[in-house]
Motif scaffolding. Structure first.
Motif, short mmCIF file in Angstrom:
data_model
loop_
_atom_site.label_atom_id
_atom_site.label_comp_id
_atom_site.label_asym_id
_atom_site.label_seq_id
_atom_site.Cartn_x
_atom_site.Cartn_y
_atom_site.Cartn_z
N ARG A 21 0.86 -1.17 0.00
CA ARG A 21 0.00 0.00 0.00
C ARG A 21 0.90 1.23 0.00
N LEU A 22 0.56 2.21 -0.82
CA LEU A 22 1.27 3.47 -0.85
C LEU A 22 0.43 4.49 -0.11
N LEU A 23 0.97 5.03 0.97
CA LEU A 23 0.30 6.09 1.72
C LEU A 23 0.86 7.41 1.21
N LEU A 24 0.02 8.21 0.62
CA LEU A 24 0.43 9.50 0.04
C LEU A 24 -0.13 10.60 0.93
N SER A 25 0.77 11.40 1.53
CA SER A 25 0.37 12.49 2.41
C SER A 25 0.82 13.81 1.80
N VAL A 26 -0.12 14.53 1.20
CA VAL A 26 0.14 15.85 0.62
C VAL A 26 -0.22 16.87 1.70
N PRO A 27 0.69 17.82 1.99
CA PRO A 27 0.40 18.81 3.03
C PRO A 27 -0.95 19.50 2.81
#
Length: 121
Positions: A70-76
């Protein structure tokens, strides 16, 4: 026959076109990507985007090719996204609908991120 050739060439052109920004319109500095096991308990790798480069936050633990991830993508300023994928040699193939898209290629072509062609050795 000519019509079929034009259609085939058109489809090939689409396949060779640059990837659209599938992770959002922009990945600003401070965006974090974390590669996790499907149960989100094992962290394989983590990166932060700074100055157009993907900087590792920890030494990567390379998942075996074919491993579900799983890729967790956290964009500010935005809600984090979790995307399914499959580990490949130094890359992640994101499962977007029925297609598999290379994360390395997506970051390079759609977002202009400088990468050596691999996420881990």
């Amino acid at each position: 026959m000519k019509r079929h050739l034009v259609l085939l060439l058109g489809l090939c052109g689409l396949a060779l076109a640059a990837l659209p920004p599938l992770l959002g319109q922009a990945l600003p500095p401070g965006t974090e990507l974390r590669l996790l096991s499907p149960d989100l308990k094992t962290l394989f790798a983590a990166w932060r985007l700074e100055g157009g480069r993907l900087l590792p936050l920890s030494p990567p633990l390379a998942p075996r090719p074919g491993t579900e991830v799983r890729l967790l993508l956290s964009v500010p300023g935005k809600k984090p996204q979790v995307l399914p994928g499959v580990a490949a040699e130094g890359d992640v193939l994101l499962l977007l609908g029925k297609e598999r898209v290379s994360l390395v290629r997506l970051l390079q072509e759609a977002y202009g991120v400088a990468l050596s062609g691999r996420l881990w050795p």
